[in-house]
Each structure stands twice: as structure tokens, then as C-alpha cells.
Scaffold this active site. Structure first.
Site, PDB file in Angstrom:
ATOM      1  N   ASN A 116      65.731  -5.698  12.091  1.00 22.80           N
ATOM      2  CA  ASN A 116      65.064  -5.748  10.946  1.00 22.80           C
ATOM      3  C   ASN A 116      64.736  -4.258  10.417  1.00 22.80           C
ATOM      4  O   ASN A 116      64.438  -3.649  11.028  1.00 22.80           O
ATOM      5  CB  ASN A 116      63.840  -6.665  10.958  1.00 22.80           C
ATOM      6  CG  ASN A 116      63.273  -7.163   9.549  1.00 22.80           C
ATOM      7  OD1 ASN A 116      63.933  -7.805   8.837  1.00 22.80           O
ATOM      8  ND2 ASN A 116      62.098  -6.345   9.256  1.00 22.80           N
TER       9      ASN A 116
ATOM     10  N   ARG B 113      54.239   0.942   4.569  1.00 25.53           N
ATOM     11  CA  ARG B 113      53.509   2.396   4.606  1.00 25.53           C
ATOM     12  C   ARG B 113      53.131   2.930   5.752  1.00 25.53           C
ATOM     13  O   ARG B 113      52.738   2.066   6.698  1.00 25.53           O
ATOM     14  CB  ARG B 113      52.661   2.404   3.475  1.00 25.53           C
ATOM     15  CG  ARG B 113      51.376   1.758   3.720  1.00 25.53           C
ATOM     16  CD  ARG B 113      50.404   2.043   3.033  1.00 25.53           C
ATOM     17  NE  ARG B 113      48.908   1.546   3.312  1.00 25.53           N
ATOM     18  CZ  ARG B 113      48.372   0.517   2.783  1.00 25.53           C
ATOM     19  NH1 ARG B 113      48.893  -0.294   1.609  1.00 25.53           N
ATOM     20  NH2 ARG B 113      47.359  -0.131   2.998  1.00 25.53           N
TER      21      ARG B 113
ATOM     22  N   ASP C 290      46.626   1.044  -3.795  1.00 29.69           N
ATOM     23  CA  ASP C 290      47.737   0.207  -3.660  1.00 29.69           C
ATOM     24  C   ASP C 290      48.305  -0.362  -4.892  1.00 29.69           C
ATOM     25  O   ASP C 290      47.742   0.136  -6.080  1.00 29.69           O
ATOM     26  CB  ASP C 290      47.076  -1.092  -2.781  1.00 29.69           C
ATOM     27  CG  ASP C 290      48.088  -1.145  -1.536  1.00 29.69           C
ATOM     28  OD1 ASP C 290      49.323  -1.352  -1.739  1.00 29.69           O
ATOM     29  OD2 ASP C 290      47.557  -1.480  -0.665  1.00 29.69           O
TER      30      ASP C 290
HETATM   31  C1  LIG Z   1      56.915   0.961  -2.142  1.00 32.43           C
HETATM   32  C2  LIG Z   1      56.762  -0.200  -1.471  1.00 32.43           C
HETATM   33  C3  LIG Z   1      55.667  -0.293  -0.297  1.00 32.43           C
HETATM   34  C4  LIG Z   1      55.601  -1.149   0.315  1.00 32.43           C
HETATM   35  N1  LIG Z   1      54.551  -1.151   1.371  1.00 32.43           N
HETATM   36  C5  LIG Z   1      54.449  -2.234   2.157  1.00 32.43           C
HETATM   37  C6  LIG Z   1      53.706  -2.286   3.264  1.00 32.43           C
HETATM   38  O1  LIG Z   1      52.761  -1.120   3.430  1.00 32.43           O
HETATM   39  N2  LIG Z   1      53.330  -3.299   3.957  1.00 32.43           N
HETATM   40  C7  LIG Z   1      54.014  -4.321   4.127  1.00 32.43           C
HETATM   41  O2  LIG Z   1      53.768  -5.500   4.789  1.00 32.43           O
HETATM   42  N3  LIG Z   1      55.124  -4.622   2.863  1.00 32.43           N
HETATM   43  C8  LIG Z   1      54.995  -3.562   2.029  1.00 32.43           C
HETATM   44  N4  LIG Z   1      56.013  -3.482   1.168  1.00 32.43           N
HETATM   45  C9  LIG Z   1      56.715  -5.066   0.935  1.00 32.43           C
HETATM   46  C10 LIG Z   1      57.774  -5.068   2.033  1.00 32.43           C
HETATM   47  O3  LIG Z   1      58.770  -3.975   1.917  1.00 32.43           O
HETATM   48  C11 LIG Z   1      58.679  -6.442   1.489  1.00 32.43           C
HETATM   49  O4  LIG Z   1      57.739  -7.480   1.671  1.00 32.43           O
HETATM   50  C12 LIG Z   1      59.978  -6.550   2.526  1.00 32.43           C
HETATM   51  O5  LIG Z   1      60.594  -7.665   1.852  1.00 32.43           O
HETATM   52  C13 LIG Z   1      59.483  -6.696   3.893  1.00 32.43           C
HETATM   53  O6  LIG Z   1      60.604  -7.000   4.852  1.00 32.43           O
HETATM   54  P1  LIG Z   1      60.845  -7.864   5.779  1.00 32.43           P
HETATM   55  O7  LIG Z   1      60.766  -9.358   5.281  1.00 32.43           O
HETATM   56  O8  LIG Z   1      61.774  -7.590   6.544  1.00 32.43           O
HETATM   57  O9  LIG Z   1      59.355  -7.661   6.759  1.00 32.43           O
HETATM   58  C14 LIG Z   1      56.021  -2.377  -0.050  1.00 32.43           C
HETATM   59  C15 LIG Z   1      57.264  -2.573  -0.725  1.00 32.43           C
HETATM   60  C16 LIG Z   1      57.475  -1.231  -1.497  1.00 32.43           C
HETATM   61  C17 LIG Z   1      58.643  -1.676  -2.699  1.00 32.43           C
HETATM   62 MN   LIG Z   2      63.756  -8.431   6.976  1.00 32.85          MN
END
Ligand SMILES: Cc1cc2nc3c(=O)[nH]c(=O)nc-3n(C[C@H](O)[C@H](O)[C@H](O)COP(=O)(O)O)c2cc1C
Ligand SMILES: [Mn+2]
Length: 488
Positions: A181, A186, A294
């Protein structure tokens, strides 16, 4: 075809008139943010910025900083080497149309097969540019060594708990299935060798972490920065658990991703990224993370999150440090989320044949507000669509959903508000439900759970408890319009 490096993308932005180079020294503590925030708030997301001489507490950094590189529709399309995001949506639609799936699960699996057939599967290489320079960390003689403090990491907002890496592509593996994955979570810098790892409870990184915790094993984690921007976009895309972001990135950029094995951990990363932070998370170890300015527009309070321990940093010789800031909308991340919605619209439409269009307006910072237009055929269909969305992946967080008729442009917030106000009787046309909430939403009384509200702003059909005759919306005749078109 794909970008060979992040720098190549930055240069393409420059050639397209989409980049401002800042050649004076600019401090990474707040000043870069203030500059970037003004740019992001200017019409159409302003331009991308390349800070050529960033300073870290007054000391020059070895690496330039790029920000707002995806912060407009144009640049987001350029990041994926597309004329328009709709081109990719069209491709996904074609894959799904080849053998129409009967439900969402089958849809995603068909998409996965389709992508596989398109030769998007990653390849393996022995070495790559991301390992041109290698710094491995053992505990001896630390003082003279390169550390994470040599990266021009921003302190974004005045009351932030420290400096935060804001565009990290976090690679993990499910210890049971071996499935990879990549998510964007952050990372707050604590010291030379440790950072926070802000994967929220609903995210796949957190689920992988739980598996390692149950097994009592140390969890290898690799964090990539830069490379083809398709990787960064894929890490943010709301793909279902099990759909490999690297495979998806290969599909987007129409070129297999080439992977190399990390130097100190057993994980693979794209060979062309700018930086790789190698390390591990010791499941169960937690440390206060935050506060952080945030994407909600507010500071997220301090909370315990896992700790990432660095074992190595590798980088390209010509590395550019990619970053963003989040805050009061509109910000760069709106365009990333917006691209996801548009790319996956065909998948949503497959689940909801009545769905015409959908958007998450910037004022709702992703999950707070969703506008959907439908072709309504039967009573309470708008409610069916809301409930379906609330049951679908990360759409579960949607706080307010407004459903309108197909002739309303959901991208025009003023038009949607007009329909909402004009077409609803609040008691009859709204519903309040309970569902998981976004971890960052500060409004619910308890974190991660809350109420969500849906509005049916469509015209009412017989059978929807409306006992009068629905009026007709004003519209000028085609002839009158043509005459004025010709005269003006
Ligand atoms: C700039 C940016 C920062 C992000 N920071 C976080 C974060 O700190 N923690 C988090 O859980 N998701 C964060 N997200 C959202 C996740 O990247 C997003 O939900 C992603 O689909 C998660 O992937 P996963 O389903 O493989 O876990 C962020 C998205 C963006 C665009
Ligand atoms: Mn994913």
C-alpha cells in the site's frame, strides 16, 4: 509518456508558463508558507513555485523546494501528463464497459484486471537514481552525518508542533498477504532519527500496522518524496484496500513503475523518486503528534500517533524537495481531491446508474460537503443515493450531501444553493444519520463518529408526500436566445 523525474515535471511547468522561480533566499520556517498561501489563493490556483535557495533556520539548504505544483486543474492534468483529467476517466470507463460489472466489488476487480492487462505491472531494477547518494544511520558518530534536518522541511503554520513532511508517499506491506500500500500520511520531524506517522485509524497504513502489532513484529516502512508526480497523486487517491497504488500509477502514466529494493529494509520503492526515507514503525509505540494547521482550516490538536524510526535516507544527486501546505480553502490539495472524484466518477456511476455528476466543493474541504446530480425516476431515489455514498469507502465521511436534478450544474455552488433553498421543505427533504467521521473533523462531540445530513433538493415526484403541482423552472426560448446572441 511518464516523467523521468520530479525535476522534469517542474521544468515542464516552467516551459508551460506555470512556474515562478524564486531566486532569493527564503526561510522554510513560515515564510515559504506565507508565500505559497498567497499563490494558492490567487485566481485559478496561481502558479507553482520553485524556491531555489531555501534556508533552514537561516542556513542554506542543499535542495530546492517545489510547492503548488498540482494546485490548479491545468497543473493537476499536467502532473498526470493529460490534456484533461476527463481523458483518464474515459479510459476507466472503457475498461469497465468491456464487460459491465454487476456490483462495485466486481467493478474494482475488473479495473484491477484491466490495468494489469495494460502492462502497468511494476518492473524490478538493481539500482536507480533514488539511490545515487546513500546515508545509512547507525548510532555511532552521528554528529558529522547527514540527517533529516538537512531536508528543507517546512514549518507550515505558527502554532504547528514542528516541521512536517507534507507530501510523503508512505509504502507499507500487509504482513499476511504481502500486498503493498502507498498512502499519503504527514510526518512531524521529532529529531535526527524519528518522525511521527500520521496514518488515521481508517487508513490502510494503520490497518497494516495493526497486523504487525498482532504478530509482535517490527514494521518496515519506506517513505518516498518526488519522482513522477503520478506516484504522489496515486498515494492520495481513495483506492480500495488491496488495489496497489504502484500498479495504479503505472496505469496512469502508461508505463510500468521500475522498483528498486531499499538499502536497509525489505521493501521496494520506485527507482526514480527524489528521496527515500527508510525505516520502521515499532507497533504499539506512540508519541504525541501535532498541533498541525490542517486542511480543515483549523489546528488539529495533539494526539498520539505511531513513531517512524529512520534507518537510512537515500536521494538523487539533483533532488528537488516536493511539498505543500494545507489550510483554509482553497488550497493545492483541493485540486488533488477534485481529480480523484473526476477520475473515479465512472466507478461511482456503475454503482449508481442514475448518477450524472458529483463534486466536493472546496468550501467543504473534502468530506464536509458533497453535491450530486441524478436522473430521478422513482420516489426517494435521492435518499438511496445518499445512503449508497455513505456506505462507499472514504465517502462514508461525507457530512452534508445535497442531491439535485440532472439539469443543475454541481460545479456551480450558487446554482446548487439556489436549488437547495428553493426545492426543499427542511423536514420532509432531509435526513440525519450516524456514520464514521473524518478523524480531523473537530465538530463532532467525539472523534471519528458523528451525524451526517442529506438534502433531497430534486423536484418532488408523486409518492414523495408533495400534494401540490411542482412548478416549472424559468427558461427562455431557444429562438429568443439565438436572436440576442446574434444582436450582441
Ligand atoms: C496533502 C495531503 C495530506 C494528507 N495527509 C494525511 C494524513 O496525515 N493522514 C491521513 O490519514 N491521511 C492523509 N491524507 C489523505 C490520504 O492520503 C488519503 O485518504 C489516501 O487515500 C489514503 O490512502 P490509503 O487508503 O491507501 O490509506 C492526505 C491527503 C493529502 C492530499
Ligand atoms: Mn491504498
Amino acid at each position: 509518456m511518464a516523467y523521468g523525474s520530479f525535476r522534469e515535471f517542474v521544468e515542464a511547468l516552467d516551459r508551460a508558463g506555470q512556474l515562478t522561480r524564486v531566486s532569493v533566499p527564503v526561510e522554510t520556517d513560515l515564510i515559504t508558507s506565507e508565500w505559497a498561501n498567497r499563490e494558492m489563493k490567487s485566481p485559478d490556483g496561481g502558479k507553482a513555485l520553485l524556491f531555489e535557495k531555501p534556508t533552514i533556520n537561516g542556513q542554506p539548504s542543499q535542495f530546492p523546494v517545489a510547492i503548488n505544483t498540482m494546485g490548479s486543474r491545468r497543473r493537476m492534468a499536467m502532473a498526470l501528463k493529460l490534456d484533461s483529467i476527463e481523458d483518464l476517466a474515459q479510459e476507466i470507463q472503457l475498461i469497465l464497459k468491456a464487460k459491465p460489472p454487476t456490483d462495485l466489488r466486481e467493478g474494482w476487480s475488473l479495473l484491477k484486471q484491466g490495468i494489469n492487462l495494460l502492462h502497468a505491472r511494476p518492473k524490478h531494477a538493481k539500482t536507480g537514481p533514488c539511490q545515487e547518494v546513500v546515508h545509512t544511520f547507525d548510532d555511532t558518530n552521528r554528529e558529522s552525518q547527514f540527517t533529516i534536518h538537512d531536508l528543507p522541511v517546512l514549518k507550515c503554520w505558527p502554532k504547528d508542533g514542528g516541521r512536517f513532511i507534507t507530501l510523503p508517499n508512505v509504502h507499507t506491506r500487509d504482513p499476511e498477504t504481502g500486498a503493498r500500500n502507498v498512502g499519503m500520511y504527514r510526518m512531524q520531524i521529532y529529531d535526527d532519527l524519528t518522525t511521527g506517522m500520521h496514518w488515521q485509524v481508517h487508513k490502510v497504513g494503520a490497518r497494516h500496522g495493526k497486523r504487525y502489532y498482532e504478530r509482535g513484529e517490527r514494521m518496515p516502512v519506506a517513505v518516498c518524496l518526488g519522482g513522477d508526480p503520478a506516484y504522489t497523486f496515486a498515494a492520495t487517491a481513495p483506492l480500495p484496500d488491496g488495489l496497489d497504488e504502484i500498479l495504479f500509477a503505472g496505469f496512469i502514466r502508461k508505463k510500468s513503475v521500475e522498483l528498486v529494493t531499499c538499502k536497509t529494509i525489505d521493501l521496494e520503492v520506485p527507482s526514480d523518486v527524489d528521496f527515500v526515507l527508510e525505516g520502521y514503525v515499532q507497533p504499539g509505540e506512540m508519541r504525541p503528534e501535532g498541533p498541525f494547521g490542517d486542511h480543515t482550516g483549523f489546528y488539529t490538536a495533539v494526539e498520539d500517533y505511531p513513531v517512524f524510526h529512520l534507518t537510512a535516507i537515500t536521494h538523487r544527486r539533483d533532488a528537488v524537495y516536493p511539498t505543500t501546505i494545507v489550510g483554509i480553502p482553497p488550497m493545492e490539495d483541493f485540486y488533488m481531491g477534485d481529480a480523484s472524484v473526476r477520475i473515479f466518477l465512472p466507478v461511482f456511476k456503475m454503482n449508481f446508474p442514475e448518477l450524472v455528476d458529483m463534486t466536493l466543493p472546496p468550501e467543504g474541504v473534502f468530506h464536509n460537503l458533497v453535491f450530486v446530480s441524478i436522473r430521478k425516476q422513482y420516489p426517494y431515489q435521492a435518499f438511496k443515493v445518499m445512503h449508497g455514498l455513505w456506505g462507499m469507502g472514504q465517502m462514508m465521511f461525507s457530512k452534508y450531501i445535497v442531491v439535485v436534478d440532472e439539469d443543475c450544474d454541481v460545479h456551480n455552488t450558487s446554482e446548487v444553493l439556489f436549488r437547495l433553498c428553493a426545492n426543499t421543505d427542511p423536514e420532509r427533504d432531509s435526513t440525519i444519520i450516524r456514520n464514521p467521521s473524518d478523524s480531523l473533523d473537530h465538530a463532532p462531540s467525539s472523534q471519528n463518529i458523528g451525524s451526517h445530513m442529506g438534502f433531497d433538493a430534486t423536484r418532488k415526484l408523486p409518492g414523495e408526500n408533495y400534494h401540490r403541482s411542482w412548478p416549472e423552472l424559468l427558461k427562455m426560448t431557444d429562438e429568443a436566445q439565438a436572436i440576442v446572441d446574434a444582436l450582441r
